[in-house]
Enzyme design. Structure first.
Site, mmCIF file in Angstrom:
data_model
loop_
_atom_site.group_PDB
_atom_site.id
_atom_site.type_symbol
_atom_site.label_atom_id
_atom_site.label_comp_id
_atom_site.label_asym_id
_atom_site.label_seq_id
_atom_site.Cartn_x
_atom_site.Cartn_y
_atom_site.Cartn_z
ATOM 1 N N PRO A 2 0.830 -1.207 0.000
ATOM 2 C CA PRO A 2 0.000 0.000 0.000
ATOM 3 C C PRO A 2 0.863 1.255 0.000
ATOM 4 O O PRO A 2 1.933 1.284 0.586
ATOM 5 C CB PRO A 2 -0.771 -0.101 1.328
ATOM 6 C CG PRO A 2 -0.606 -1.492 1.797
ATOM 7 C CD PRO A 2 0.671 -1.988 1.204
ATOM 8 N N GLU A 3 0.402 2.278 -0.697
ATOM 9 C CA GLU A 3 1.110 3.551 -0.696
ATOM 10 C C GLU A 3 0.771 4.313 0.583
ATOM 11 O O GLU A 3 -0.180 3.984 1.288
ATOM 12 C CB GLU A 3 0.682 4.368 -1.912
ATOM 13 C CG GLU A 3 0.797 3.630 -3.223
ATOM 14 C CD GLU A 3 2.020 4.029 -4.035
ATOM 15 O OE1 GLU A 3 2.594 5.089 -3.766
ATOM 16 O OE2 GLU A 3 2.395 3.270 -4.928
ATOM 17 N N LYS A 55 4.548 4.135 6.088
ATOM 18 C CA LYS A 55 3.730 2.951 5.850
ATOM 19 C C LYS A 55 3.372 2.228 7.143
ATOM 20 O O LYS A 55 2.816 1.129 7.120
ATOM 21 C CB LYS A 55 4.432 2.033 4.864
ATOM 22 C CG LYS A 55 4.449 2.663 3.483
ATOM 23 C CD LYS A 55 5.206 1.879 2.479
ATOM 24 C CE LYS A 55 5.141 2.613 1.136
ATOM 25 N NZ LYS A 55 5.956 1.949 0.129
#
Ligand SMILES: [Zn+2]
Length: 285
Positions: A2-3, A55
């Site tokens: 995921p960004e 993140k």
């Protein structure tokens, strides 16, 4: 993976479901977490806040502990109402935090640690907010200094270094290079200071634009074909270059190129005309 904007949205949703409310239940398949729960039960504590740090997703409890989770490739947090059917099998459950209104479930979350306040500050792998593109404390000068220290590395790869600047993932990496007109394979040392600053500013701008309330789940950097009501079947439809190998550049019409880059072997996209190498050559392959 995921960004940063995805983690930010997850943190925001979890914060709305959990923050300010007493925890009524906690479960985990991780022995270190259940041991922490044995020593300092989560039930009865309140969730003070949920935040993203690069993140990492941090859930701060009133007892002073912070649950830090990292999604890597596989993990995700879901929020359910009591009795609502889960969208993943129970066997994928790793962590559950419950209050009277909601059940937050961490599915296949591969990294989960509990920190005490003094440990969190020292935990090197959690980026400080000064280098998080989505933080109010973001310090562009500090990121610039860190980025310039990686002179011998290729810029698109350095944009992924979460200890240099946190929040840019593999999609944004290519998009940031495109909007600044910089070839992703250029060594950092070949960039002018204005280019470095433009890259940092574009990273902040593009990631931030994707955490607006109505931004949905699709990363959007190119608005020309954006539709508000229907779902684009082509994942690259909202992007300048990512996922568009061989398709015409949205600015100049030349075919977009794709190549594997860096020690992590991540895919990179660029337009050879809009993002020229200074010496006029382009990379092979
Ligand atoms: Zn172009």
């Amino acid at each position: 993976m995921p960004e940063g904007d995805t983690i930010f949205r997850t943190a925001r949703a979890l914060g709305r479901a959990l923050a300010g409310k007493p925890v009524t239940g906690f479960r985990s398949t991780y022995p270190l977490l259940t041991r922490f729960d044995d020593d300092t039960p989560f039930a009865g504590q309140t969730v003070d806040a949920v935040e993203s740090r690069g993140k990492w997703l941090l859930i701060h409890f009133s007892g002073g502990g912070t649950l830090a989770t990292h999604m890597l490739m596989s993990g995700s947090w879901h929020i359910y109402r009591p009795g609502e059917r889960w969208q993943q099998p129970r066997v994928n459950m790793r962590i559950v935090v419950e209050n009277s209104d909601y059940i937050a479930v961490g599915f296949r979350v591969p990294v989960a640690k509990m920190f005490k306040p003094q440990e969190l500050a020292r935990a090197l792998k959690i980026p400080p907010s000064a280098i998080d593109v989505l933080s109010e404390d973001f310090n562009a000068a500090e990121v610039e200094r860190q980025l310039l220290a990686h002179g011998s590395e290729e810029i698109a790869d350095v944009l992924l270094h979460q200890e240099v600047m946190a929040g840019v993932g593999n999609v944004f990496k290519s998009e940031v290079c495109f909007v600044t007109g910089i070839h992703p394979f250029r060594k950092v040392a070949t960039l002018g200071l204005n280019q470095v600053r433009a890259l940092i500013a574009a990273s902040q701008k593009l990631v931030a634009a994707n955490v607006l309330e109505d931004s949905g789940d699709t990363i959007v950097t190119y608005g020309g074909r954006k539709r508000r009501t229907t779902h684009e079947s082509d994942p690259g439809a909202s992007l300048w270059v990512y996922g568009r190998n061989g398709e015409p550049c949205r600015r100049c019409g030349d075919p977009i190129r794709r190549r594997i880059q860096g020690p992590g072997a991540r895919v990179t996209f660029w337009c050879p005309r809009c993002q020229p190498m200074p010496d006029g050559t382009d990379v092979d392959g």
